[in-house]
Design an enzyme around this catalytic site. Structure first.
Site, mmCIF file in Angstrom:
data_model
loop_
_atom_site.group_PDB
_atom_site.id
_atom_site.type_symbol
_atom_site.label_atom_id
_atom_site.label_comp_id
_atom_site.label_asym_id
_atom_site.label_seq_id
_atom_site.Cartn_x
_atom_site.Cartn_y
_atom_site.Cartn_z
ATOM 1 N N ASP A 24 -2.852 -18.295 0.608
ATOM 2 C CA ASP A 24 -3.854 -19.019 -0.190
ATOM 3 C C ASP A 24 -4.507 -20.117 0.656
ATOM 4 O O ASP A 24 -5.721 -20.297 0.641
ATOM 5 C CB ASP A 24 -3.241 -19.568 -1.495
ATOM 6 C CG ASP A 24 -1.921 -20.306 -1.300
ATOM 7 O OD1 ASP A 24 -1.347 -20.264 -0.188
ATOM 8 O OD2 ASP A 24 -1.463 -20.937 -2.275
ATOM 9 N N TYR A 52 0.826 -1.206 0.000
ATOM 10 C CA TYR A 52 0.000 0.000 0.000
ATOM 11 C C TYR A 52 0.862 1.259 0.000
ATOM 12 O O TYR A 52 0.434 2.313 -0.474
ATOM 13 C CB TYR A 52 -0.896 0.039 1.249
ATOM 14 C CG TYR A 52 -2.236 -0.642 1.082
ATOM 15 C CD1 TYR A 52 -2.312 -1.984 0.708
ATOM 16 C CD2 TYR A 52 -3.422 0.048 1.316
ATOM 17 C CE1 TYR A 52 -3.539 -2.607 0.584
ATOM 18 C CE2 TYR A 52 -4.654 -0.575 1.197
ATOM 19 C CZ TYR A 52 -4.703 -1.899 0.829
ATOM 20 O OH TYR A 52 -5.920 -2.510 0.708
ATOM 21 N N LYS A 101 3.291 -15.218 2.336
ATOM 22 C CA LYS A 101 3.474 -15.974 1.087
ATOM 23 C C LYS A 101 4.968 -16.245 0.949
ATOM 24 O O LYS A 101 5.617 -15.884 -0.044
ATOM 25 C CB LYS A 101 2.899 -15.152 -0.086
ATOM 26 C CG LYS A 101 2.819 -15.890 -1.404
ATOM 27 C CD LYS A 101 1.772 -16.996 -1.455
ATOM 28 C CE LYS A 101 1.871 -17.749 -2.779
ATOM 29 N NZ LYS A 101 1.023 -18.966 -2.814
ATOM 30 N N ASP A 153 -12.172 -9.121 4.685
ATOM 31 C CA ASP A 153 -13.472 -9.145 3.991
ATOM 32 C C ASP A 153 -14.016 -10.560 3.943
ATOM 33 O O ASP A 153 -15.216 -10.795 4.147
ATOM 34 C CB ASP A 153 -13.331 -8.623 2.540
ATOM 35 C CG ASP A 153 -13.542 -7.116 2.432
ATOM 36 O OD1 ASP A 153 -13.241 -6.401 3.407
ATOM 37 O OD2 ASP A 153 -14.003 -6.658 1.365
ATOM 38 N N ASP A 172 -6.264 -6.947 4.224
ATOM 39 C CA ASP A 172 -7.410 -6.312 3.566
ATOM 40 C C ASP A 172 -8.317 -7.392 2.987
ATOM 41 O O ASP A 172 -9.530 -7.384 3.194
ATOM 42 C CB ASP A 172 -6.902 -5.378 2.453
ATOM 43 C CG ASP A 172 -8.045 -4.726 1.700
ATOM 44 O OD1 ASP A 172 -8.971 -4.223 2.357
ATOM 45 O OD2 ASP A 172 -8.021 -4.735 0.448
HETATM 46 C C1 IPM Z 1 -10.324 -1.269 4.179
HETATM 47 C C2 IPM Z 1 -10.638 -0.655 2.856
HETATM 48 C C3 IPM Z 1 -9.516 0.300 2.471
HETATM 49 C C4 IPM Z 1 -8.246 -0.502 2.368
HETATM 50 C C5 IPM Z 1 -9.773 1.101 1.184
HETATM 51 C C6 IPM Z 1 -11.078 1.854 1.209
HETATM 52 C C7 IPM Z 1 -8.621 2.038 0.873
HETATM 53 O O1 IPM Z 1 -10.838 -1.644 1.905
HETATM 54 O O2 IPM Z 1 -10.163 -0.516 5.165
HETATM 55 O O3 IPM Z 1 -10.247 -2.497 4.259
HETATM 56 O O4 IPM Z 1 -7.946 -1.094 1.321
HETATM 57 O O5 IPM Z 1 -7.500 -0.543 3.351
HETATM 58 MG MG MG Z 2 -10.867 -3.623 2.660
#
Ligand code: IPM
Ligand code: MG
Length: 358
Positions: free
Chosen positions: A225, A143, A193, A253, A249
């Protein structure tokens, strides 16, 4: 009365503008119940700040954050600003705040509210009782790594990003993970990884070194993975998952869906003097302005603020319990609704949570 806590409030864009005001109602109710003085101040960030000031993170907004005790943030971004250069996109506000506040540690608790087991796409027996803490490194890795950019080379373009981690960056996030694990089931799974990436090879070696100071905690290593597969196959094996910015990240999710909806997951970003609290979901422009958004992730983020910034675990539990009760009574926002449950909007869901608190 004691200290007054200053809280910088950034609703941001999309549903952020709906869920943050609702979460503030909960913040104020819990603060007054526990005799805590709170002073909040709002400012624009993200797309809203681009529209008003031409930049995603105006100096005044950043200063407000730097001079507060904690930050509450909604979400940033939306299709309106998608064509802009990366350096001025709404997302830069979030990344800029993380960088400037030095928030290297992102805590994303993945806990199933039992009443919601049927809202998940996975079977109840797979997810019942899961309680995972994803610890994502937040100010390093791909990032922020350099070089980055899009270059013109002979006849075509080249897009470049760099995954980079230093010893000290890995050491401090590893320490955080082991410390957090000590307050839980004492089990850290470090995800990398290392079979392909040198930065992961170093990650694995440094995490193992730091572990020598935490022999009471168990450490395992897993490739990313495999981890993404294990999260679906047998999530109960995980206590603390420690990982890089990018992998965290993605995995967070995925882990969120174990709980039924990404609308349920709070987060705390810590490491500097001022911590930041936000839901892990985005600005959901498709449902913005319709009173449909689930405010629970932001409300639980307020709970994390009480716990981590103000050291008031009791106030955090009050919020968790209120949310649990409302869900047990069958109230659901659209993202977690199923037949036979009572459908509520953003505001009504908050009213119900407030009723349980008062
Ligand atoms: C998160 C989001 C952010 C990230 C985006 C909105 C920049 O997806 O906080 O997980 O990738 O960190
Ligand atoms: Mg995110």
């Amino acid at each position: 009365m004691g200290k007054t806590y200053k809280i910088a409030v950034f609703p941001g864009d999309g549903i952020g503008k709906e869920i943050v005001p609702q979460a503030l109602r909960v913040l104020n109710a819990v603060a007054s119940k526990h005799n805590i003085n709170i002073k909040t101040a709002d400012a624009l960030i993200g797309g809203s700040a681009i529209d008003e000031f031409g930049m995603p993170l105006p100096e005044d907004s950043l200063n407000l954050a730097l001079n507060s005790d904690a930050v509450l943030l909604g979400a940033v971004g939306g299709p309106k600003w998608e064509g802009l250069d990366y350096s001025v996109r709404p997302e830069r506000a979030l990344l800029g705040l993380r960088e400037k506040l030095r928030l290297y540690g992102n805590l994303r608790p993945v806990k199933l509210f039992s009443a919601l087991a049927d809202a998940s796409s996975l079977k109840r027996e797979v997810i019942d009782g899961i309680d995972i803490m994803v610890i994502r490194e937040l100010t390093g890795g791909i990032y922020f790594g350099k070089p980055r950019g899009i270059e013109k080379t002979d006849g075509q373009e080249k897009g470049i990003n760099t995954e980079v981690y230093t010893t000290s960056e890995i050491e401090r996030i590893a320490r955080l993970a082991f410390e957090v694990a000590r307050g839980r089931r004492k089990n850290v799974c470090s995800v990398d990884k290392a079979n392909v990436l040198e930065s992961s090879e170093l990650w694995r070696r440094i995490v193992s070194n730091v572990h020598k100071e935490y022999k009471d905690v168990e450490l395992t290593h897993m490739y990313v993975d495999n981890c993404s597969m294990q999260l679906i196959r047998y999530p109960k094996q995980f206590d603390v998952i420690l990982t890089t910015n990018m992998f965290g990240d993605i995995l967070s999710d995925e882990a969120a869906m174990l709980t039924g909806s990404i609308g349920m997951l709070p987060s705390a970003s810590i490491g500097g003097d001022v911590a930041m609290y936000e839901p892990i979901h985005g600005s959901a422009p498709d449902i913005a302005g319709q009173d449909k958004a689930n405010p629970i992730a932001t409300i639980l983020s307020v709970g994390m603020m009480f716990k981590y910034s103000f050291k008031l675990d009791g106030a955090c539990s009050v919020i968790d319990t209120a949310v649990t009760r409302v869900l047990e009574k069958g109230y659901r926002t659209p993202d977690i609704w199923s037949a036979g449950q009572k459908l509520t909007g953003t505001r009504e869901m908050t009213d119900l949570i407030l009723n349980e608190i008062e």
